[in-house]
Design a protein around this motif. Structure first.
Motif, mmCIF file in Angstrom:
data_model
loop_
_atom_site.group_PDB
_atom_site.id
_atom_site.type_symbol
_atom_site.label_atom_id
_atom_site.label_comp_id
_atom_site.label_asym_id
_atom_site.label_seq_id
_atom_site.Cartn_x
_atom_site.Cartn_y
_atom_site.Cartn_z
ATOM 1 N N PRO A 48 0.823 -1.265 -0.043
ATOM 2 C CA PRO A 48 0.167 0.000 0.057
ATOM 3 C C PRO A 48 0.962 1.252 -0.076
ATOM 4 O O PRO A 48 0.377 2.261 -0.570
ATOM 5 C CB PRO A 48 -0.632 -0.059 1.137
ATOM 6 C CG PRO A 48 -0.921 -1.515 1.695
ATOM 7 C CD PRO A 48 0.400 -2.097 1.084
ATOM 8 N N ASP A 49 1.955 1.282 0.714
ATOM 9 C CA ASP A 49 2.913 2.571 0.738
ATOM 10 C C ASP A 49 3.335 2.898 -0.659
ATOM 11 O O ASP A 49 3.360 3.952 -1.073
ATOM 12 C CB ASP A 49 3.854 2.452 1.909
ATOM 13 C CG ASP A 49 3.350 2.414 3.190
ATOM 14 O OD1 ASP A 49 2.536 2.833 3.465
ATOM 15 O OD2 ASP A 49 4.134 1.805 3.769
ATOM 16 N N VAL A 50 3.721 1.964 -1.344
ATOM 17 C CA VAL A 50 4.123 2.137 -2.652
ATOM 18 C C VAL A 50 2.998 2.448 -3.842
ATOM 19 O O VAL A 50 3.300 3.383 -4.459
ATOM 20 C CB VAL A 50 4.773 0.774 -3.302
ATOM 21 C CG1 VAL A 50 5.056 0.959 -4.897
ATOM 22 C CG2 VAL A 50 6.179 0.271 -2.498
ATOM 23 N N MET A 51 1.850 1.950 -3.522
ATOM 24 C CA MET A 51 0.892 2.313 -4.227
ATOM 25 C C MET A 51 0.484 3.731 -3.755
ATOM 26 O O MET A 51 -0.065 4.517 -4.786
ATOM 27 C CB MET A 51 -0.634 1.314 -3.922
ATOM 28 C CG MET A 51 -0.086 0.115 -4.484
ATOM 29 S SD MET A 51 -1.557 -1.225 -4.362
ATOM 30 C CE MET A 51 -0.451 -2.473 -4.586
ATOM 31 N N ARG A 74 8.796 13.314 6.720
ATOM 32 C CA ARG A 74 9.154 12.373 6.048
ATOM 33 C C ARG A 74 8.944 12.499 4.658
ATOM 34 O O ARG A 74 7.834 12.724 4.273
ATOM 35 C CB ARG A 74 8.512 10.866 6.627
ATOM 36 C CG ARG A 74 8.942 9.594 5.722
ATOM 37 C CD ARG A 74 8.222 8.377 6.200
ATOM 38 N NE ARG A 74 6.865 8.594 6.302
ATOM 39 C CZ ARG A 74 5.886 7.839 5.721
ATOM 40 N NH1 ARG A 74 6.164 6.923 5.187
ATOM 41 N NH2 ARG A 74 4.654 8.079 5.982
ATOM 42 N N LEU A 75 9.978 12.373 3.751
ATOM 43 C CA LEU A 75 9.888 12.548 2.365
ATOM 44 C C LEU A 75 9.752 11.120 1.799
ATOM 45 O O LEU A 75 9.957 9.861 2.196
ATOM 46 C CB LEU A 75 11.256 13.051 1.515
ATOM 47 C CG LEU A 75 11.507 14.485 2.194
ATOM 48 C CD1 LEU A 75 12.742 14.839 1.569
ATOM 49 C CD2 LEU A 75 10.593 15.460 1.462
ATOM 50 N N PRO A 76 8.925 11.015 0.562
ATOM 51 C CA PRO A 76 8.558 9.732 -0.199
ATOM 52 C C PRO A 76 9.952 9.306 -0.493
ATOM 53 O O PRO A 76 10.919 9.920 -1.025
ATOM 54 C CB PRO A 76 7.866 10.080 -1.344
ATOM 55 C CG PRO A 76 7.157 11.255 -1.013
ATOM 56 C CD PRO A 76 8.031 12.222 -0.093
ATOM 57 N N SER A 77 10.108 7.884 -0.410
ATOM 58 C CA SER A 77 11.392 7.254 -0.670
ATOM 59 C C SER A 77 11.083 6.484 -1.939
ATOM 60 O O SER A 77 10.145 6.330 -2.430
ATOM 61 C CB SER A 77 11.871 6.162 0.397
ATOM 62 O OG SER A 77 10.560 5.272 0.732
#
Length: 77
Positions: A48-51, A74-77
């Motif tokens: 879900p985090d990747v989505m 927090r920045l997207p990784s």
């Protein structure tokens, strides 16, 4: 399985859904999807985090920081 699940693809909302989707970790069947939606979930590792990051990217928010605590981002990784 709900009637709507048998009639519509639950992600792209187009009929017909013919591919059984399952959790690769547990093996539990989640529903029936079209080939493209089922493949997309697999290519994004059912994460879900990747989505969410993919959705943010499509929405033009790829580098928007997330507030995780007062003053901590927090920045997207």
């Amino acid at each position: 399985m709900a009637i709507s699940q048998r009639v519509l693809r639950v992600i792209c909302l187009k009929a017909p859904a013919v591919h059984v989707d399952h959790c690769h970790r547990t093996g539990r069947v989640r529903g029936v999807l079209c080939f493209n939606c089922n493949s997309g979930l697999g290519l994004l590792r059912d994460d879900p985090d990747v989505m969410y990051r993919a959705a943010d990217y499509l929405g033009g928010n790829a580098w928007k920081p997330t507030l995780v605590a007062p003053g901590v981002y927090r920045l997207p990784s």
